[in-house]
Design an enzyme around this catalytic site. Structure first.
Site, PDB file in Angstrom:
ATOM      1  CB  SER A 292      -1.049  17.505  53.861  1.00  0.00           C
ATOM      2  OG  SER A 292       0.093  16.743  53.582  1.00  0.00           O
TER       3      SER A 292
ATOM      4  CE  LYS B 116      -0.435  16.414  49.551  1.00  0.00           C
ATOM      5  NZ  LYS B 116      -0.572  17.198  50.726  1.00  0.00           N
TER       6      LYS B 116
END
Length: 160
Positions: free
Chosen positions: A42, A86
């Site tokens: 990710s 993130k």
């Protein structure tokens, strides 16, 4: 008898030193800074697929100093036993425009509500993030990644 008292006194002193060290370690790890293993697709190309060890500090988010571009460690809203890493895409009040590559190549715009942040992985094609579960409550942020310590060839700052 006197020798026995000296032995007990020395053992007590060493035990107290170990206890102080463990308390310092606990405070440092939970409230100041800790190493975190980050892996998965990710955050490609910023972080490696096979795993990086990053230092994350635990002060900025408590002072409300996390903003767009920062890489944060967040308790997963889908599975509270896991943490995700993130990039912050927006904070409360920000208008975030994002692409939904899994559904179609259309753009959507969302206003981040009060007390929340918008998080996204750098690899939009392989990231489960706010595009899928919505904005994340600010309280789920556990730390802000600021330095990569492993692998050695990637050693350095992770600034925005």
């Amino acid at each position: 008898m006197r020798k026995w008292k000296l032995i007990v006194k020395e053992a007590l002193s060493q035990t107290l030193t170990v206890a102080k060290f463990l308390c310092l370690l606990h405070v440092t790890d939970n409230y100041l800074c800790s190493p975190t293993l980050v892996y998965g697709p990710s955050m490609l190309p910023t972080l490696n697929l096979t795993g990086d060890v990053v230092l994350s500090e635990h002060v900025s988010h408590r002072l409300g100093r996390v903003g767009p571009g920062d890489i944060v460690l967040v308790r997963s809203p889908l599975d509270p036993t896991k943490f995700v890493t993130k990039r912050v895409g927006g904070v409360e009040g920000d208008r975030v425009t994002f692409l939904e590559p899994r559904i179609s190549d259309t753009c959507r715009t969302f206003v981040v509500p009060k007390g929340h942040v918008w998080i996204q992985g750098d690899n939009i094609y392989a990231s489960n993030d706010s595009r899928h579960f919505g904005p994340v409550p600010y309280g789920l942020i556990q730390g802000k990644a600021f330095f990569r310590v492993w692998p050695p060839y990637c050693f350095g700052s992770l600034g925005p």
